[in-house]
Write an enzyme that holds these catalytic residues in place. Sequence first.
Site, PDB file in Angstrom:
ATOM      1  N   SER A 101      -1.753 -33.477   2.740  1.00 16.36           N
ATOM      2  CA  SER A 101      -1.052 -32.859   2.662  1.00 16.36           C
ATOM      3  C   SER A 101      -0.882 -32.550   0.687  1.00 16.36           C
ATOM      4  O   SER A 101      -1.735 -32.142   0.020  1.00 16.36           O
ATOM      5  CB  SER A 101       0.827 -32.698   2.351  1.00 16.36           C
ATOM      6  N   HIS A 126      -2.276 -28.354   4.640  1.00 18.78           N
ATOM      7  CA  HIS A 126      -1.515 -27.510   5.172  1.00 18.78           C
ATOM      8  C   HIS A 126       0.219 -27.562   4.524  1.00 18.78           C
ATOM      9  O   HIS A 126      -0.470 -27.451   3.358  1.00 18.78           O
ATOM     10  CB  HIS A 126      -0.904 -27.993   6.323  1.00 18.78           C
TER      11      HIS A 126
END
Length: 204
Positions: A101, A126
Amino acid sequence: MEVMSVIPYVIEQTGRGERSYDIYSRLLKDRIIFVGTPVESQMANSIVAQLLLLDSQNPEQEIQMYINCPGGEVYAGLAIYDTMRYIKAPVSTICVGMAMSMGSVLLMAGDKGKRMALPNSRIMIHQGSAGFRGNTPDLEVQAKEVLKLRDTLVDIYHKHTDLPQEKLLRDMERDYFMSPEEALKYGLIDQVIDQTRENRGGEE
């Protein structure tokens, strides 16, 4: 049962006797920053301060940032990212373990040609989380901000990978995990470090 983290200390001999450093302060002396916790405001302030300090000491000398990060808050991560891009000192990034992330954003924020990963590390991208909480009337405002942050992250990934934004949006709809080799092809890193003991010419 809560597990207490133990920070090692290093004792060095100086002209004035012994001096004790916690391990992270000792690494900072060698212009090494270790990002080894989830990204949040207090941690981000510490990393930003370290970057600014090293840049003020020598804006020409490289800073090495080692990353083993499961991700975290988008706002805090963007504060670190923007500082990395703002300072004059070159920054190399090395993924050890994981860059998930916001950790992957910091990994690819290193200077071009200086973004690396160890062979068994994992990288994941993401949409990220803004960490919003609130009442129902706030949901519309928060939803707009989530979309704004998503677009910001897509723009950042696009800037560093040159991949089409449509592909990035598709890939970021869910957790998208990559090996170092896959991250290299994706454009997140520039090199997979394979100089382990086994292939350094048989060093013992």
